[in-house]
Write a protein that holds these residues in place. Sequence first.
Motif, mmCIF file in Angstrom:
data_model
loop_
_atom_site.group_PDB
_atom_site.id
_atom_site.type_symbol
_atom_site.label_atom_id
_atom_site.label_comp_id
_atom_site.label_asym_id
_atom_site.label_seq_id
_atom_site.Cartn_x
_atom_site.Cartn_y
_atom_site.Cartn_z
ATOM 1 N N GLU A 80 0.784 -1.306 -0.119
ATOM 2 C CA GLU A 80 0.040 -0.007 0.217
ATOM 3 C C GLU A 80 0.878 1.330 0.114
ATOM 4 O O GLU A 80 0.524 2.269 -0.180
ATOM 5 C CB GLU A 80 -0.878 0.006 1.308
ATOM 6 C CG GLU A 80 -1.803 -1.254 1.158
ATOM 7 C CD GLU A 80 -3.375 -1.140 1.789
ATOM 8 O OE1 GLU A 80 -3.293 -0.322 2.612
ATOM 9 O OE2 GLU A 80 -4.218 -1.844 1.573
ATOM 10 N N ILE B 134 6.015 6.690 -6.841
ATOM 11 C CA ILE B 134 4.562 6.809 -6.015
ATOM 12 C C ILE B 134 3.333 7.009 -7.200
ATOM 13 O O ILE B 134 2.488 6.170 -7.126
ATOM 14 C CB ILE B 134 4.336 7.554 -4.800
ATOM 15 C CG1 ILE B 134 5.647 7.302 -3.726
ATOM 16 C CG2 ILE B 134 3.005 7.740 -4.265
ATOM 17 C CD1 ILE B 134 5.712 8.094 -2.727
ATOM 18 N N GLY C 285 1.328 10.680 3.682
ATOM 19 C CA GLY C 285 0.775 9.120 3.692
ATOM 20 C C GLY C 285 0.677 8.867 5.350
ATOM 21 O O GLY C 285 0.560 7.461 5.410
ATOM 22 N N LYS C 286 0.586 9.944 6.013
ATOM 23 C CA LYS C 286 0.721 9.651 7.462
ATOM 24 C C LYS C 286 -0.867 8.778 7.916
ATOM 25 O O LYS C 286 -0.933 7.672 8.465
ATOM 26 C CB LYS C 286 0.661 10.787 8.295
ATOM 27 C CG LYS C 286 2.106 11.429 8.238
ATOM 28 C CD LYS C 286 2.400 12.746 9.125
ATOM 29 C CE LYS C 286 1.087 13.756 8.697
ATOM 30 N NZ LYS C 286 1.477 14.356 7.482
ATOM 31 N N THR C 287 -1.650 9.539 7.296
ATOM 32 C CA THR C 287 -3.085 9.022 7.845
ATOM 33 C C THR C 287 -3.298 7.550 6.976
ATOM 34 O O THR C 287 -3.856 6.559 7.360
ATOM 35 C CB THR C 287 -4.276 10.040 6.705
ATOM 36 O OG1 THR C 287 -3.906 11.207 7.693
ATOM 37 C CG2 THR C 287 -5.449 9.736 7.747
ATOM 38 N N PRO D 66 2.320 17.704 5.072
ATOM 39 C CA PRO D 66 1.182 17.306 4.430
ATOM 40 C C PRO D 66 1.139 16.177 3.270
ATOM 41 O O PRO D 66 2.243 16.296 2.563
ATOM 42 C CB PRO D 66 0.089 18.386 4.159
ATOM 43 C CG PRO D 66 0.830 19.685 5.027
ATOM 44 C CD PRO D 66 2.278 19.104 5.079
ATOM 45 N N GLY D 67 0.307 15.329 3.104
ATOM 46 C CA GLY D 67 0.205 14.433 2.041
ATOM 47 C C GLY D 67 1.631 13.341 1.761
ATOM 48 O O GLY D 67 1.651 12.898 0.817
ATOM 49 N N TYR E 157 1.280 3.855 -7.682
ATOM 50 C CA TYR E 157 0.048 3.816 -6.847
ATOM 51 C C TYR E 157 -1.021 4.779 -7.216
ATOM 52 O O TYR E 157 -2.231 4.452 -7.526
ATOM 53 C CB TYR E 157 0.490 4.219 -5.437
ATOM 54 C CG TYR E 157 1.495 3.302 -4.716
ATOM 55 C CD1 TYR E 157 0.991 2.099 -3.928
ATOM 56 C CD2 TYR E 157 2.925 3.384 -4.997
ATOM 57 C CE1 TYR E 157 1.666 1.212 -3.272
ATOM 58 C CE2 TYR E 157 3.504 2.356 -4.504
ATOM 59 C CZ TYR E 157 3.088 1.330 -3.636
ATOM 60 O OH TYR E 157 3.920 0.290 -2.992
ATOM 61 N N LEU E 158 -0.635 6.182 -7.422
ATOM 62 C CA LEU E 158 -1.613 7.050 -7.660
ATOM 63 C C LEU E 158 -2.474 7.114 -8.882
ATOM 64 O O LEU E 158 -3.448 7.013 -9.170
ATOM 65 C CB LEU E 158 -0.999 8.566 -7.498
ATOM 66 C CG LEU E 158 -0.418 8.820 -6.110
ATOM 67 C CD1 LEU E 158 0.292 10.083 -5.973
ATOM 68 C CD2 LEU E 158 -1.074 8.438 -4.906
HETATM 69 N N1 LIG Z 1 4.679 6.025 0.021
HETATM 70 C C1 LIG Z 1 3.575 6.416 -0.462
HETATM 71 N N2 LIG Z 1 2.777 5.274 -1.202
HETATM 72 C C2 LIG Z 1 1.802 5.362 -1.905
HETATM 73 N N3 LIG Z 1 0.698 6.240 -1.696
HETATM 74 C C3 LIG Z 1 1.053 7.336 -1.081
HETATM 75 C C4 LIG Z 1 2.360 7.446 -0.481
HETATM 76 N N4 LIG Z 1 2.419 8.354 0.439
HETATM 77 C C5 LIG Z 1 1.323 9.321 0.287
HETATM 78 N N5 LIG Z 1 0.498 8.275 -0.465
HETATM 79 C C6 LIG Z 1 -0.937 8.775 -1.003
HETATM 80 O O1 LIG Z 1 -0.880 10.431 -0.756
HETATM 81 C C7 LIG Z 1 -2.359 10.371 -0.479
HETATM 82 C C8 LIG Z 1 -2.023 11.391 0.689
HETATM 83 O O2 LIG Z 1 -1.882 10.925 2.139
HETATM 84 P P1 LIG Z 1 -2.151 11.022 3.444
HETATM 85 O O3 LIG Z 1 -3.777 11.772 3.376
HETATM 86 O O4 LIG Z 1 -2.245 9.908 4.320
HETATM 87 O O5 LIG Z 1 -1.420 12.300 3.976
HETATM 88 P P2 LIG Z 1 -1.006 12.747 5.612
HETATM 89 O O6 LIG Z 1 0.303 12.708 5.544
HETATM 90 O O7 LIG Z 1 -1.929 12.090 6.259
HETATM 91 O O8 LIG Z 1 -1.267 14.431 5.100
HETATM 92 P P3 LIG Z 1 -2.094 15.423 6.277
HETATM 93 O O9 LIG Z 1 -0.775 15.788 7.276
HETATM 94 O O10 LIG Z 1 -2.367 16.566 5.255
HETATM 95 O O11 LIG Z 1 -3.180 14.494 6.978
HETATM 96 C C9 LIG Z 1 -2.870 9.380 0.041
HETATM 97 O O12 LIG Z 1 -3.760 8.824 -1.106
HETATM 98 C C10 LIG Z 1 -2.010 8.260 0.182
HETATM 99 O O13 LIG Z 1 -2.255 6.863 -0.363
#
Ligand SMILES: Nc1ncnc2c1ncn2[C@@H]1O[C@H](COP(=O)(O)OP(=O)(O)OP(=O)(O)O)[C@@H](O)[C@H]1O
Length: 827
Positions: A351, A529, A389-391, A386-387, A533-534
Motif C-alpha cells: 500500500e 509513487i 501518507g501519515k493518515t 502534509p500528504g 500507486y496514484l
Molecule cells: N509512500 C506512498 N505510497 C503510496 N501512496 C502514498 C504514499 N505517500 C502518500 N501516498 C498517498 O498520498 C495521499 C495523501 O496521503 P495522506 O492523506 O495519508 O497524507 P497525510 O500525510 O496524512 O497528510 P495530512 O498531514 O495533510 O493529513 C493518499 O492517497 C496516500 O495513499
Amino acid sequence: MFKNMTLLGTLIEHSDGLPLLETNMKNMHKDHNQDASLTLLASKYNVLFPGIYMPMTLENASIIRLVKKVYETGGIIGIVAQKKEDVEATSAQDIFTIGTTARILKLINLPDERVRILLQGEEKFQIEDVIAETPYLLASISRLKDKTSNTQSKHFKAVVSSIKETVAKLISLQPEFPTEIKLLLDNINDFNLLTYFLASGLDTDIKSKQKLLEIHDSKKRGTVLLKYLLKDLEVSKLRKKIQDKVHTDIEQLQHDFYIRRQIKVLQEELGENEFEDEIDELRAEGEKKQWPKEVADYFYKALDKAERLSPNSADYPVLISHAELMLELPWSVYTTDNMDLKMAKKVLDTEHYGLEKVKERLLEYLAVRKLTQNMKGPILCLYGPPGVGKTSLGKSIAKALNRKYVKVSLGGLHDEAEIRGHRKTYVGAMPGRIIKGIQNSGSSNPVFMLDELDKITDLRGDPAAALLEVLDPEQNQAFVDTFLEVPYDLSKVLFIATANQLDTIPPALRDRLEIIEINGYTIEEKLQIAKKYLFPKQRKENGLKATDLSIHDTAIVKVIESYTRESGVRELDRKLASLVRKVGKAMVLEEPYPKKIHKEDVISLLGIELFDQEMYQQTHLPGVAIGLAWTPVGGDILFIEAILSAGKGKLTLSGQLGDVMKESAMTAFTYLKANTNLLGIPDKVFESYDLHIHLPAGAVPKDGPSAGITLFAALASLYTQRKVKDKVAMTGEITLRGKVLPVGGIKEKILAAKRAGIKEVILSKENKKDIQEIKQKDIQDLKFHYVEFVEEVIQLALQPSKVEAAKDWSITKKRKQQPGIGHVSTL
Ligand SMILES: Nc1ncnc2c1ncn2[C@@H]1O[C@H](COP(=O)(O)OP(=O)(O)OP(=O)(O)O)[C@@H](O)[C@H]1O
C-alpha cells in the motif's frame, strides 16, 4: 442536479409505471396534420419536451379562458418557451420558434382565480408564420421529427452508458432524491424520451434546455446533454463537500432528537402509549448484551428513571439517547489481531512505496507487542509534512493487524468537552469524539487515528489534558466520558497520532508520544509513487483500463515540477486525477486524446504551468549568500542580500522576517563587529555606513534560526568585499560564540538545493547524521562541508580575493555609492 422537483414528482405520479410514457410516445404522430395552425402558450420557466409532463400556473384571464376551452374539447395547444423570464410574452419576438405540442391532462382552479394545469408534451414543431398575436398567439406550424441514431453504434452505446452512470452518481450525491428515478431510467428504452426526461429536469438555464429541444439528432442531443450532466456533477460534488463540512454531529443529534420527539407526539395524539414499549424494548436489548455488572446496573437504573418521567420532559429523550448509546457501544468486543509480521509487512509494502524507516519501526512495534502479548506501549505519532501518507499509513496498519480503523480529526478542536463529552444537562449533549469513534468502529480495540494532534487549541477547558487521560495506559483502562458517565476501557485501543509540526503539541502530550518522522519525498520517490500507486488508482476510479491509458515518466515529472509544490503527493494525486478525467471525457465525446500521456500533453491538458522552481543565479556582487529554507510544502533556496549605504551605522532588516530570524541577523552582525580582526575589516566602516539586509520574496513571511550562518556569510562577504563562491548554499544556527548549531528539515532543504543547481552545501557537523539518512543516489553530485565554527564558514564560503571593483574603505566619505555595493537587487 434537477431543479424542478415537482416536474419529476409529477412524472412519477402520473406515469403509473412506464407504459403510459411509452404509449404516448408511440402515438405521438398519429392524429395531427402538417402545417396546421395552432394556439400558442408561452412558458416562462421551463421547456416542454415530447413525452414529458409539465405543470404550469396561469394568471392571465383571457389565456385561462382559452386553456379551459382547449381542455374541455380535448384539443392540443403549442407550448413555446419564452426568451426572457421577466416579461409577459405577447409577441412572436418574445418566444423561441421551436416548441412542443401538448395535451392538457388536468386543470385545477386555484382559490385566487389562478389556474394550474398539467401538460403532456407530444410532438415538436416549428413556427412557420405568426397569424395573430392577440388575444393570444396563433401560428401556422410544421411538425418536426427526431432522427433516431444507430443504436448499435459503439459511440451511441458509450453515450448512453455515460449518461446513465453520470445520473447514477448525481443521484447518489443527493440522498433526498427519489430512488425511483434510477429505476425509471433503467427502464426507459426510448433514447429520445430518456434525453428529454433528463433535459427537462436539468438544473440549467432555459436557453440550454431550448438548445437540447432544437437538436433533432438523438446521438448529438445525448452528447450535449452529457456535457451538461457532467457540469452538474462537478457542481453537486462541490456542494456535497461543502455540506459535509458544515453538517456537524450536533445537527445530526438534534435532528434525531427532533424526529424521535415528533414520533412520540404523534403516538400520544393517537392515544398509543408506546413509551413503555420503547423502554421495555431497550431493556430487552440490554439483556442480550454482555457488559460489566457496573455498566448493566447503570443502564437499568437510567431506564427506571426514564420510566418515571413524562415523555414530554426535557430529560426523557436524553436518557433514551444515552441508553441507546450504551447499547450501541461495543463492550469488550475484540477483533483478533493478526500477529503474522510477514503478512503485515506485505500489506504495508503493497500500500505504500518507500518509507522503509517508518515501516521498520512499525514492524518492530508490532513484534514487541507480539512478544509481550500486550498492546500497551508508547503512542506512535507520525510526524511530517502534509500528504506524505501519515493518515493512509494508519489505515494500512489497521489492515495489517486485522483491526477496525477509526479516524478522528482533532484539527480546530478547542473544547475539552469534544474529547470528554458533554454533561447530560447540556442542550444537545453528546459523547466526546473518542467514545463516538469507538461506537463507529464497533470494536473495543480498533486502530484509532488521532489526526492533526498539533492543531488543538485550548479555548475552553484543557483538551490536551483530556487527551492525556485518553492516551495514558495507566488511566485509560477506565476512561470516563462525561456524557456516558460509566467507565470505558480504552487500554486495548491502538492510538496513532499524526502531526505536521511538533512545537505546537503541548509538551506533556508530546512526552507520551514516540515520534516517527516521515520526510518529504524526492522527485524520484514521487515519480515511483505516482507510477505505481496514484496513477493506476486514479485510472481505476475514473473507469479506465490500463489498455485505455498510460503515462510516460517524463510527463509525471512535468506534473511534479510545474504543477505542484509540496513535500507530499496529495496535490500530485489531484493533478493526475484531473489528467485522467480530461482524457476520459475526450474518449466519451469522441474527441482526440493521447493513449499515452507525454510531457507535451500535460501542458495541453492541465493548462499553463503553475510553478517555476527557484533556481541558482550567479551574482558578481559581494554581500549575497544563499540559504536553505524549510517550508510546509517542501524545501527552497533563499537569497540573502546585504547592502551598505553612506550613513551612521543603522541596521535595517526587510522581507517580512520573524522575530527569531531578526535576532539571528543581529547575532551575526554583532559577532562580525566583535571579530573584525578575523576578516581584516576596519572598525570605522560600521560608523560610516548603514547596513540593510533583505530577503527577497518580500511578501512571504520567513522565520527560524537556520539562516544564521547564511546571514553571517552575506555580511562577511559584504564587509570584506569577497564574493561568496558560486553554487554554494548553507544552513545552520549561529551563536554569539561563533558556534554553528544543527537545524531541522535537512532532507527537504538538501533536495531543494539539488533541484536549484547548488553544488556545495555548508552545514553543522551535527547535521551529518541527517545527510546520511538521505538516499546517496539522490545526492551524489552534491558536496557537503560540515563545520563547527563560523571561521570555517568564511574559509569555505568566501572567494579568497576581493571583487575587482572592491570598496576602498579609506575614501568612504568622498563617494556616496560604490560599485559592487549598491546593486544587489539586479541579481
Ligand atoms: N509512500 C506512498 N505510497 C503510496 N501512496 C502514498 C504514499 N505517500 C502518500 N501516498 C498517498 O498520498 C495521499 C495523501 O496521503 P495522506 O492523506 O495519508 O497524507 P497525510 O500525510 O496524512 O497528510 P495530512 O498531514 O495533510 O493529513 C493518499 O492517497 C496516500 O495513499
